[in-house]
Enzyme design. Structure first.
Site, PDB file in Angstrom:
ATOM      1  CB  CYS A   9      -0.935   0.006   1.199  1.00  0.00           C
ATOM      2  SG  CYS A   9      -2.267  -1.181   0.994  1.00  0.00           S
TER       3      CYS A   9
HETATM    4  N1  COA Z   1     -20.266  -9.029   8.302  1.00  0.00           N
HETATM    5  C1  COA Z   1     -20.747  -9.131   9.544  1.00  0.00           C
HETATM    6  N2  COA Z   1     -19.980  -9.351  10.620  1.00  0.00           N
HETATM    7  C2  COA Z   1     -18.654  -9.493  10.419  1.00  0.00           C
HETATM    8  C3  COA Z   1     -18.083  -9.415   9.142  1.00  0.00           C
HETATM    9  C4  COA Z   1     -18.939  -9.170   8.044  1.00  0.00           C
HETATM   10  N3  COA Z   1     -18.480  -9.069   6.794  1.00  0.00           N
HETATM   11  N4  COA Z   1     -16.752  -9.600   9.244  1.00  0.00           N
HETATM   12  C5  COA Z   1     -16.482  -9.787  10.546  1.00  0.00           C
HETATM   13  N5  COA Z   1     -17.639  -9.733  11.259  1.00  0.00           N
HETATM   14  C6  COA Z   1     -17.790  -9.912  12.694  1.00  0.00           C
HETATM   15  C7  COA Z   1     -16.734 -10.804  13.285  1.00  0.00           C
HETATM   16  O1  COA Z   1     -17.102 -12.148  13.175  1.00  0.00           O
HETATM   17  C8  COA Z   1     -16.680 -10.334  14.728  1.00  0.00           C
HETATM   18  O2  COA Z   1     -17.745 -10.934  15.436  1.00  0.00           O
HETATM   19  P1  COA Z   1     -17.562 -11.356  16.969  1.00  0.00           P
HETATM   20  O3  COA Z   1     -17.322 -10.076  17.715  1.00  0.00           O
HETATM   21  O4  COA Z   1     -18.878 -12.006  17.287  1.00  0.00           O
HETATM   22  O5  COA Z   1     -16.380 -12.265  17.021  1.00  0.00           O
HETATM   23  C9  COA Z   1     -16.975  -8.847  14.630  1.00  0.00           C
HETATM   24  O6  COA Z   1     -17.623  -8.658  13.365  1.00  0.00           O
HETATM   25  C10 COA Z   1     -15.721  -7.992  14.695  1.00  0.00           C
HETATM   26  O7  COA Z   1     -14.738  -8.488  13.776  1.00  0.00           O
HETATM   27  P2  COA Z   1     -13.319  -7.822  13.612  1.00  0.00           P
HETATM   28  O8  COA Z   1     -12.569  -8.557  12.542  1.00  0.00           O
HETATM   29  O9  COA Z   1     -12.677  -7.671  14.958  1.00  0.00           O
HETATM   30  O10 COA Z   1     -13.752  -6.402  13.025  1.00  0.00           O
HETATM   31  P3  COA Z   1     -13.047  -5.019  13.114  1.00  0.00           P
HETATM   32  O11 COA Z   1     -13.879  -4.119  13.913  1.00  0.00           O
HETATM   33  O12 COA Z   1     -11.594  -5.145  13.471  1.00  0.00           O
HETATM   34  O13 COA Z   1     -13.130  -4.526  11.594  1.00  0.00           O
HETATM   35  C11 COA Z   1     -11.677  -4.310   9.663  1.00  0.00           C
HETATM   36  C12 COA Z   1     -12.489  -5.254  10.552  1.00  0.00           C
HETATM   37  C13 COA Z   1     -10.924  -5.141   8.664  1.00  0.00           C
HETATM   38  C14 COA Z   1     -12.657  -3.380   8.933  1.00  0.00           C
HETATM   39  C15 COA Z   1     -10.726  -3.445  10.517  1.00  0.00           C
HETATM   40  O14 COA Z   1     -10.027  -4.245  11.420  1.00  0.00           O
HETATM   41  C16 COA Z   1      -9.704  -2.697   9.678  1.00  0.00           C
HETATM   42  O15 COA Z   1     -10.037  -1.960   8.769  1.00  0.00           O
HETATM   43  N6  COA Z   1      -8.406  -2.817  10.053  1.00  0.00           N
HETATM   44  C17 COA Z   1      -7.332  -2.136   9.378  1.00  0.00           C
HETATM   45  C18 COA Z   1      -7.143  -2.790   8.086  1.00  0.00           C
HETATM   46  C19 COA Z   1      -6.065  -2.190   7.250  1.00  0.00           C
HETATM   47  O16 COA Z   1      -5.782  -1.022   7.282  1.00  0.00           O
HETATM   48  N7  COA Z   1      -5.494  -3.022   6.448  1.00  0.00           N
HETATM   49  C20 COA Z   1      -4.540  -2.595   5.509  1.00  0.00           C
HETATM   50  C21 COA Z   1      -4.881  -3.308   4.270  1.00  0.00           C
HETATM   51  S1  COA Z   1      -3.816  -2.800   3.010  1.00  0.00           S
END
Ligand code: COA
Length: 382
Positions: free
Chosen positions: A161
Site C-alpha cells: 500500500c
Molecule cells: N459481516 C458481519 N460481521 C462481520 C463481518 C462481516 N463481513 N466480518 C467480521 N464480522 C464480525 C466478526 O465475526 C466479529 O464478530 P464477533 O465479535 O462475534 O467475534 C466482529 O464482526 C468484529 O470483527 P473484527 O474482525 O474484529 O472487526 P473489526 O472491527 O476489526 O473490523 C476491519 C475489521 C478489517 C474493517 C478493521 O479491522 C480494519 O479496517 N483494520 C485495518 C485494516 C487495514 O488497514 N489493512 C490494511 C490493508 S492494506
C-alpha cells in the site's frame, strides 16, 4: 539545508483511471451470502457432525460501521458476484496485445501527462509501483514506457500500500540527482484479483483503480497546478499481519495455488491498533524535521483503508474529534466510494481534493500498509 544546485522538484499533474463497473455493499453481501448458503448446503453433513463450521452471513451494516466503505469499482463485476466463482474473470491476452495492467496504467498516465502538459517524449523515467504485478517480467514499466512513447528507463516496484509514496521519493531523487528529468509514477491496482472474496472478514475491503503522478524539475514544469515536493520520508518495519504468500516458488512447493494464503490475508484489528500510532508519529516527525507543526498543514491526503484509522491519525496529529465538521476538509475520505485501493488511495485523495488549496498551502500525502510500510510526501502549492 538545500543545496542551491539541487533542482526543486514538483508534482505537476495527476491522473485517475476508474473502472466503469461498481459493486454496492448490498450487491456484495447478497453474493457472499448466496456463496455461504451454497457452501453450507454442500457440506451439510460435515457441519451437522461438527467437523466443519457453517459460514455465517455478511452484513452491510457491519461493513459500513467497521470500515466506512460503501461501494467499490471493479474491472469485472460479473465474476466477483457469481457465487460459484467469487473472483473476477479476465480473458488471457496474446503477448502482442497491451496487457491489462498496462492498459489501465496508460489511461491514468495519459490523463496525468495532459494535466502536466507533457508528451511521451518528455518523460524519461517510468516507475510502475503497485501492490501486485501481473507477471514476473518484462517489467510492466517497460511496456507502459513503450505504450506512451517515453524515453529513458522504467522499472517496477512493490511496497504494497505504500508503493506510490515510495515511488514518488525515488522519482524526486532521480530528478534531484539528474538521472531523470521528468518521471511518471503509475499505480495500477487490480486489487480485485488478490482479494479473497470468499472470506467474510475481508471480502468488502478492496477496489480497482489506477493513479498516475508526474514528478519533474520545477524549471521544466509548465502546468498551472504545481506542488513543490518539500520532503519525503519512508519507513518500514516487518510484520506478518498483512500477508500474501502467492509467488513464483509456489509451484515448486507443491502447494495449492488457490489456498487461502495465496491471496490477501490480514489481522485487521492488530493492523488498526499498530499502524495508527506509527503513522501519526511518522508524519509528526517528518513535519518537525522540516520545521513545521501538524497544525500548519492545510490538508492530509491519507491512506484509504479504514475511516476510523484516518480519524484517529488526524486526532493524534491535530486534536480533531471524530465527526468534527472540518475533519473531512482536513483529511478527505474517498474510501466510501472507492474502498481500499492499495497504494492508489492517498493519491486519489490528492487528485480529487487539492484544487481548493491556495498558493503556499502545505499538504501531506501519507500511505500506510503491509510491510509495515509508511511513506509521507510533504507538498507546498506553488
Ligand atoms: N459481516 C458481519 N460481521 C462481520 C463481518 C462481516 N463481513 N466480518 C467480521 N464480522 C464480525 C466478526 O465475526 C466479529 O464478530 P464477533 O465479535 O462475534 O467475534 C466482529 O464482526 C468484529 O470483527 P473484527 O474482525 O474484529 O472487526 P473489526 O472491527 O476489526 O473490523 C476491519 C475489521 C478489517 C474493517 C478493521 O479491522 C480494519 O479496517 N483494520 C485495518 C485494516 C487495514 O488497514 N489493512 C490494511 C490493508 S492494506
Amino acid at each position: 539545508m538545500k543545496n542551491p544546485s539541487t533542482p526543486s522538484v514538483v508534482i505537476s499533474g495527476t491522473g485517475l483511471f476508474q473502472p466503469a463497473q461498481v459493486i454496492s455493499n448490498a450487491e456484495l453481501v447478497a453474493s457472499y451470502n448466496a456463496y455461504a448458503d451454497l457452501q453450507n448446503a454442500a457440506h451439510a453433513d460435515e457441519i451437522a457432525a461438527g467437523a466443519r463450521a457453517a459460514l455465517v452471513h455478511s452484513s452491510v451494516e457491519f461493513i459500513e460501521k467497521a470500515s466506512g466503505i460503501k461501494q467499490r469499482y471493479v474491472l469485472d463485476k460479473a465474476g466477483v458476484l457469481d457465487p460459484t466463482r467469487m473472483k473476477p474473470r479476465f480473458a488471457p491476452r496474446p503477448d502482442a496485445e497491451l496487457s491489462l495492467m498496462a492498459q489501465i496504467a496508460v489511461d491514468a498516465a495519459k490523463k496525468a501527462m495532459a494535466a502536466a502538459g507533457k508528451q511521451g517524449s518528455d518523460i524519461d523515467g517510468v516507475l510502475c509501483a503497485a501492490a501486485n504485478m501481473q507477471r514476473a517480467y518484462p517489467a510492466m514499466a517497460c511496456e507502459i514506457q513503450a505504450a506512451i512513447g517515453a524515453v529513458g528507463y522504467g522499472f517496477d516496484m512493490n511496497v504494497a500500500c505504500s508503493s506510490a509514496t515510495f515511488a514518488i521519493e525515488q522519482a524526486a531523487n532521480a530528478v534531484k540527482s539528474g538521472s531523470a528529468k521528468c518521471v511518471l509514477v503509475v499505480n495500477p491496482e487490480i486489487t480485485s484479483a488478490h482479494l479473497e472474496w470468499r472470506d467474510r472478514d475481508c471480502h468488502f475491503i478492496f477496489g480497482d483503480v489506477c493513479t498516475a503522478v508526474i514528478v519533474e524539475a520545477a524549471d521544466t514544469a509548465t502546468s498551472s497546478d504545481q506542488w513543490e515536493v518539500i520532503g519525503t520520508k519512508l519507513a518500514t518495519q516487518f510484520s506478518n499481519n498483512i500477508r500474501n504468500n502467492a509467488g513464483f516458488l509456489n509451484r515448486c512447493e507443491d502447494t495449492d495455488p488457490d489456498a487461502r494464503d495465496k491471496t490477501f490475508m490480514q489481522e485487521g484489528r492488530k493492523v488498526f491498533k499498530e499502524v495508527v500510532p506509527m503513522a501519526a508519529a511518522h508524519i509528526e516527525q517528518h513535519l518537525h524535521t522540516l520545521g513545521f507543526e501538524p497544525t500548519q498543514v492545510r490538508r492530509y491526503w491519507l491512506h484509504q483503508a479504514n475511516l476510523g484509522m484516518n480519524q484517529l491519525v488526524l486526532k493524534r496529529l491535530v486534536g480533531r474529534e471524530v465527526g468534527d465538521a472540518d475533519a473531512n476538509d482536513l483529511a478527505p475520505i474517498i474510501l466510501s466510494e472507492y474502498a481500499n485501493t492499495a497504494s492508489a488511495g492517498s493519491i486519489i485523495a490528492f487528485h480529487e481534493h487539492h484544487a481548493d488549496l491556495k498558493r503556499g498551502d502545505l499538504g501531506v500525502i501519507c500511505s500506510f500498509g503491509a510491510g509495515y510500510s509508511i511513506g509521507s510526501v510533504v507538498l507546498r502549492r506553488l
